[in-house]
Design a protein around this motif. Structure first.
Motif, PDB file in Angstrom:
ATOM      1  N   ILE A   1      46.361  50.323  38.460  1.00  0.00           N
ATOM      2  CA  ILE A   1      45.737  49.381  39.406  1.00  0.00           C
ATOM      3  C   ILE A   1      46.762  48.811  40.391  1.00  0.00           C
ATOM      4  O   ILE A   1      47.798  48.257  39.992  1.00  0.00           O
ATOM      5  N   ILE A   2      46.432  48.978  41.657  1.00  0.00           N
ATOM      6  CA  ILE A   2      47.224  48.361  42.725  1.00  0.00           C
ATOM      7  C   ILE A   2      46.290  47.315  43.348  1.00  0.00           C
ATOM      8  O   ILE A   2      45.166  47.655  43.716  1.00  0.00           O
ATOM      9  N   ALA A   3      46.732  46.068  43.424  1.00  0.00           N
ATOM     10  CA  ALA A   3      45.810  45.044  43.937  1.00  0.00           C
ATOM     11  C   ALA A   3      46.417  44.297  45.121  1.00  0.00           C
ATOM     12  O   ALA A   3      47.592  43.937  45.105  1.00  0.00           O
ATOM     13  N   ILE A   4      45.586  44.112  46.118  1.00  0.00           N
ATOM     14  CA  ILE A   4      45.966  43.256  47.252  1.00  0.00           C
ATOM     15  C   ILE A   4      45.426  41.871  46.901  1.00  0.00           C
ATOM     16  O   ILE A   4      44.209  41.713  46.714  1.00  0.00           O
ATOM     17  N   VAL A   5      46.310  40.917  46.788  1.00  0.00           N
ATOM     18  CA  VAL A   5      45.893  39.581  46.341  1.00  0.00           C
ATOM     19  C   VAL A   5      46.390  38.514  47.308  1.00  0.00           C
ATOM     20  O   VAL A   5      47.274  38.769  48.126  1.00  0.00           O
ATOM     21  N   THR A   6      45.823  37.312  47.142  1.00  0.00           N
ATOM     22  CA  THR A   6      46.304  36.173  47.931  1.00  0.00           C
ATOM     23  C   THR A   6      47.609  35.672  47.289  1.00  0.00           C
ATOM     24  O   THR A   6      47.747  35.703  46.069  1.00  0.00           O
ATOM     25  N   GLU A   7      48.515  35.203  48.138  1.00  0.00           N
ATOM     26  CA  GLU A   7      49.820  34.762  47.611  1.00  0.00           C
ATOM     27  C   GLU A   7      49.639  33.782  46.431  1.00  0.00           C
ATOM     28  O   GLU A   7      48.687  33.022  46.392  1.00  0.00           O
ATOM     29  N   HIS A   8      50.524  33.849  45.515  1.00  0.00           N
ATOM     30  CA  HIS A   8      50.571  33.010  44.296  1.00  0.00           C
ATOM     31  C   HIS A   8      49.471  33.326  43.283  1.00  0.00           C
ATOM     32  O   HIS A   8      49.291  32.560  42.333  1.00  0.00           O
ATOM     33  N   ASP A   9      48.748  34.383  43.495  1.00  0.00           N
ATOM     34  CA  ASP A   9      47.703  34.723  42.516  1.00  0.00           C
ATOM     35  C   ASP A   9      48.368  35.136  41.197  1.00  0.00           C
ATOM     36  O   ASP A   9      49.319  35.905  41.189  1.00  0.00           O
ATOM     37  N   GLU A  10      47.839  34.626  40.096  1.00  0.00           N
ATOM     38  CA  GLU A  10      48.427  34.997  38.804  1.00  0.00           C
ATOM     39  C   GLU A  10      47.462  35.795  37.954  1.00  0.00           C
ATOM     40  O   GLU A  10      47.866  36.591  37.110  1.00  0.00           O
ATOM     41  N   ARG A  11      46.164  35.598  38.202  1.00  0.00           N
ATOM     42  CA  ARG A  11      45.195  36.216  37.283  1.00  0.00           C
ATOM     43  C   ARG A  11      45.098  37.721  37.472  1.00  0.00           C
ATOM     44  O   ARG A  11      45.017  38.480  36.506  1.00  0.00           O
ATOM     45  N   VAL A  12      45.136  38.160  38.715  1.00  0.00           N
ATOM     46  CA  VAL A  12      45.090  39.615  38.944  1.00  0.00           C
ATOM     47  C   VAL A  12      46.390  40.243  38.449  1.00  0.00           C
ATOM     48  O   VAL A  12      46.387  41.325  37.836  1.00  0.00           O
ATOM     49  N   ALA A  13      47.488  39.532  38.652  1.00  0.00           N
ATOM     50  CA  ALA A  13      48.802  40.064  38.256  1.00  0.00           C
ATOM     51  C   ALA A  13      48.837  40.406  36.765  1.00  0.00           C
ATOM     52  O   ALA A  13      49.545  41.328  36.344  1.00  0.00           O
ATOM     53  N   GLU A  14      48.092  39.662  35.973  1.00  0.00           N
ATOM     54  CA  GLU A  14      48.059  39.938  34.524  1.00  0.00           C
ATOM     55  C   GLU A  14      47.408  41.279  34.219  1.00  0.00           C
ATOM     56  O   GLU A  14      47.661  41.892  33.189  1.00  0.00           O
ATOM     57  N   LEU A  15      46.550  41.722  35.110  1.00  0.00           N
ATOM     58  CA  LEU A  15      45.794  42.954  34.859  1.00  0.00           C
ATOM     59  C   LEU A  15      46.346  44.169  35.610  1.00  0.00           C
ATOM     60  O   LEU A  15      46.305  45.292  35.111  1.00  0.00           O
ATOM     61  N   ALA A  16      46.871  43.914  36.804  1.00  0.00           N
ATOM     62  CA  ALA A  16      47.218  45.042  37.686  1.00  0.00           C
ATOM     63  C   ALA A  16      48.619  45.582  37.397  1.00  0.00           C
ATOM     64  O   ALA A  16      49.480  44.867  36.884  1.00  0.00           O
ATOM     65  N   ASP A  17      48.825  46.854  37.737  1.00  0.00           N
ATOM     66  CA  ASP A  17      50.167  47.427  37.626  1.00  0.00           C
ATOM     67  C   ASP A  17      51.054  46.947  38.761  1.00  0.00           C
ATOM     68  O   ASP A  17      52.260  46.809  38.609  1.00  0.00           O
ATOM     69  N   HIS A  18      50.445  46.748  39.932  1.00  0.00           N
ATOM     70  CA  HIS A  18      51.208  46.280  41.092  1.00  0.00           C
ATOM     71  C   HIS A  18      50.343  45.294  41.867  1.00  0.00           C
ATOM     72  O   HIS A  18      49.159  45.573  42.080  1.00  0.00           O
ATOM     73  N   VAL A  19      50.927  44.199  42.284  1.00  0.00           N
ATOM     74  CA  VAL A  19      50.185  43.319  43.193  1.00  0.00           C
ATOM     75  C   VAL A  19      50.947  43.197  44.509  1.00  0.00           C
ATOM     76  O   VAL A  19      52.175  43.085  44.522  1.00  0.00           O
ATOM     77  N   ILE A  20      50.203  43.236  45.582  1.00  0.00           N
ATOM     78  CA  ILE A  20      50.786  43.078  46.921  1.00  0.00           C
ATOM     79  C   ILE A  20      50.169  41.813  47.496  1.00  0.00           C
ATOM     80  O   ILE A  20      48.940  41.717  47.629  1.00  0.00           O
ATOM     81  N   GLU A  21      51.026  40.852  47.810  1.00  0.00           N
ATOM     82  CA  GLU A  21      50.505  39.544  48.237  1.00  0.00           C
ATOM     83  C   GLU A  21      50.341  39.463  49.753  1.00  0.00           C
ATOM     84  O   GLU A  21      51.195  39.937  50.501  1.00  0.00           O
ATOM     85  N   ILE A  22      49.238  38.823  50.149  1.00  0.00           N
ATOM     86  CA  ILE A  22      49.057  38.511  51.578  1.00  0.00           C
ATOM     87  C   ILE A  22      48.857  36.992  51.691  1.00  0.00           C
ATOM     88  O   ILE A  22      48.454  36.350  50.709  1.00  0.00           O
ATOM     89  N   PRO A  23      49.120  36.433  52.870  1.00  0.00           N
ATOM     90  CA  PRO A  23      48.985  34.973  52.999  1.00  0.00           C
ATOM     91  C   PRO A  23      47.535  34.496  52.788  1.00  0.00           C
ATOM     92  O   PRO A  23      46.583  35.239  53.010  1.00  0.00           O
ATOM     93  N   GLU A  24      47.430  33.251  52.395  1.00  0.00           N
ATOM     94  CA  GLU A  24      46.136  32.572  52.244  1.00  0.00           C
ATOM     95  C   GLU A  24      45.462  32.478  53.615  1.00  0.00           C
ATOM     96  O   GLU A  24      46.113  32.180  54.616  1.00  0.00           O
ATOM     97  N   THR A  25      44.168  32.728  53.654  1.00  0.00           N
ATOM     98  CA  THR A  25      43.438  32.501  54.918  1.00  0.00           C
ATOM     99  C   THR A  25      41.948  32.331  54.633  1.00  0.00           C
ATOM    100  O   THR A  25      41.501  32.462  53.491  1.00  0.00           O
ATOM    101  N   GLU A  26      41.183  32.063  55.677  1.00  0.00           N
ATOM    102  CA  GLU A  26      39.712  32.000  55.584  1.00  0.00           C
ATOM    103  C   GLU A  26      39.169  33.332  55.066  1.00  0.00           C
ATOM    104  O   GLU A  26      39.680  34.395  55.476  1.00  0.00           O
TER     105      GLU A  26
END
Ligand code: F6R
Length: 612
Positions: free
Chosen positions: A547-572
């Protein structure tokens, strides 16, 4: 589709044509050819890219101040030396280059064969040049008149340029449904499929209209007439393009340059339109049609490919903000259904190139049914921009890489501005919320810059998955079109099979594909259906996919599940596609380059699809 360039002037034609071909190569690149007139009319052509043509020509004597050249994307006849353009007429006195499709070429070809013409190629284009020569001989008319008569017999689309051995001071060009622009310099003329090869030579251009013929004569002014023989006054426009926009500017590929240009291109899309201090949005091009949009019973968005994905994002935005029902249609499907359309409907046609044949046909259908048509195009002066009632340019600058990147984010930006304008006029948005979105939208270019910092991380991940045979992209809500776009980018430039799906829909079939070999890319940002997407990630993880996940910065819950997380800034939530798309573009880019693919010119593709 194909790229056309022609020159008549005082300078040697060959270097001008060759450079022009390189500029136009993004339009088609399976074969290329050139014809230069210098007493003899010499045609040289070959299968392959422009560099192969150049290599092939090396050393051959190609002097002359008049010539035509072509880079092809095959429609009729496989890409080979014989089917490459230019095509000679029977006598070899004429040669033609053509972009488009002559739909009735079968019938015309049969008649010409019956009359003794021998065909050297399998192309529809050769039929046209034989037909022109046949008319010239049979009717005893001048070449211009023969071209005009022939074009009246032709069904289909064409941009053509014809050169004649018997007239070294003349080029004849014509267009219908395929673009053609005339560049006017000091004692010289250029013809091209788009303005990109003209930029070094002149800023004065004339965009030919459908069914117009341009007659270019050395020492004379440009003459234009219609195929019905009506004289027209050329409308000379100043081209607004600069050279740096057409060069790689230190990047290895146009695609990478265009990905990295997005902070600027998004800003340019908003420039002069968004004013946060005053709390206003002004899309000048649609001012007169705002009320139509406000009163619209329904909005129908028509587009193809990546532009269709932008339309899907637009659907969510329009329905959220302006509370107008929206339907998003593939232009190619829409044009052959019997869509129910009436005068209260507004059709929004979205196209980077402004030349896509299916989108153009959808516009024509909508016009026949009395709907109002708004365009969102990138290429200034393009056919779609001219065929719509009103519209807004995306101002993303020339997109040369065949895979669309910056045009996508620019299209979403315009759709946002449009929806905000209507919502404000309709009163479907509070002043506070309106101002909040405006303020956040203004921050987006900076947040894109921030997002681009993931490039090295994405490159590292790309290296791990570059040998995958399949990939699945999953998202929900605003992130569903992002998933579709991510999958399209991967398949078109890396040739890895990839599918985009609404994350929850996966369990209705695609889940069967999942095993430990399958990379699954989730767009799992923190708003909307975030909690639900977490469940979908669990479902995939249980089946051992990577699993590769694009997540909002500081996300922790997806990080527990995914093999890789790529953070993007918070926005609407509705602005997330503008950021979440960026790592997916980079992922495709790096995987494709690591696999040795030509990312700027992927196989079988062309930048503007001017045929069905
Ligand atoms: C994908 C891509 C195509 C185009 C499609 C429509 O990267 O470039 O899918 O989006 O051919 O083209 P336009 O927007 O020019 O109408």
């Amino acid at each position: 589709m194909c790229g056309i360039i022609a020159y008549l002037g005082e300078k040697p034609a060959y270097p001008i044509l060759m450079k022009g071909l390189y500029r136009l190569e993004y339009r088609g690149y399976d074969s290329a050819g050139i014809a230069i007139l210098n007493k003899e009319l010499t045609v040289i052509k070959t299968r392959g890219k422009v560099s192969e043509l150049e290599h092939f020509i090396n050393g051959k004597n190609l002097h002359g101040t008049i010539g035509i050249a072509h880079t092809r994307w095959a429609t009729h006849g496989e890409p080979n030396d014989v089917n490459a353009h230019p095509h000679y007429s029977q006598s070899k006195n004429l040669a033609i280059i053509h972009n488009g499709i002559i739909e009735n070429y079968g019938t015309l070809r049969k008649e010409l064969i019956h009359r003794g013409y021998e065909f050297r190629s399998n192309t529809d284009t050769e039929t046209l040049i034989h037909l022109i020569e046949d008319i010239q001989i049979k009717e005893g008319v001048e070449l211009v008149e023969a071209v005009r008569i022939a074009l009246n017999q032709v069904i289909g689309a064409y941009a053509i340029v014809i050169i004649s051995k018997n007239d070294p001071d003349m080029l004849i060009a014509a267009r219908k449904s395929s673009p053609l622009v005339v560049g006017i310099g000091e004692g010289e003329f250029f013809l091209a499929s788009d303005a990109t090869p003209l930029i070094e030579h002149t800023k004065d251009v004339v965009y030919l209209e459908d069914e117009e013929l341009a007659i270019i004569r050395r020492g004379h002014e440009l003459k234009i007439k219609t195929i019905k023989n009506k004289e027209k006054t050329p409308y000379i426009q100043k081209m607004e393009l600069n050279l740096s926009a057409l060069e790689k500017g230190g990047y290895e590929h146009f695609m990478l340059k265009e990905i990295f240009e997005q902070p600027r291109s998004i800003k340019d899309s908003m420039r002069g339109r968004l004013n946060v201090k005053k709390g206003t949005v002004k899309l000048g091009g649609i001012t007169e049609y705002e009320q139509k949009l406000v009163n619209a019973r329904r909005v129908i968005m028509v587009a193809c490919g990546t532009s269709w994905h932008a339309a899907l994002v637009g659907e969510y935005i329009f329905e959220d903000l302006a509370r107008i029902p929206v339907e998003v249609e593939y232009a190619s499907e829409f044009r052959y259904r019997h869509p129910i359309l009436n005068e209260d409907d507004v059709v929004i046609a979205i196209s980077q190139s402004g030349e896509t044949a299916d989108t153009m046909a959808a516009i024509e259908l909508a016009r026949d049914k009395g709907a109002t048509i708004i365009g969102i195009c990138n290429v200034v002066g393009s056919s779609i921009a001219r065929a719509t009632d009103a519209g807004s340019y995306t101002h993303a600058g020339p997109e040369i890489g065949v895979a669309s990147t910056k045009a996508f984010t620019a299209q979403i930006t315009i759709l946002l501005l449009m929806a905000l304008t209507i919502a404000e006029k309709k009163g479907t948005i509070s002043r506070l919320r309106y101002q909040e979105i405006l303020t956040e939208l203004e921050q987006i270019p900076e947040k894109v810059t921030e997002t681009l910092k993931v490039n090295d991380q994405v490159k590292f991940i790309a290296n791990l998955y570059k040998d995958s045979r399949n990939a699945l992209y999953l998202g929900r809500g605003y992130n569903f079109p992002v998933a579709l776009e991510g999958a399209l980018k991967l398949k078109e430039i890396s040739y890895i099979h990839a599918e985009g799906y609404p994350a929850a829909e996966m369990k209705h079939g695609p889940i069967a594909l999942i095993d430990e070999e399958m990379p699954v890319i989730f767009i799992a940002t923190n708003k909307g259906t975030y909690e639900k997407v977490l469940i979908n990630i669990e479902e995939v993880k249980t089946r051992k996919a990577k699993i590769i996940a694009i997540v909002t910065e500081h996300d922790e819950r997806v990080a527990e599940l995914a093999d890789h997380v790529i953070e993007i800034p918070e926005t609407e939530e509705m602005l997330v596609p503008l950021l979440a798309t960026i790592p997916l573009q980079l992922l495709s880019y790096h995987i494709a380059t690591m696999r040795g693919c030509n990312v700027d010119q992927p196989r079988n593709l062309a930048k503007s699809v001017t045929v069905e």
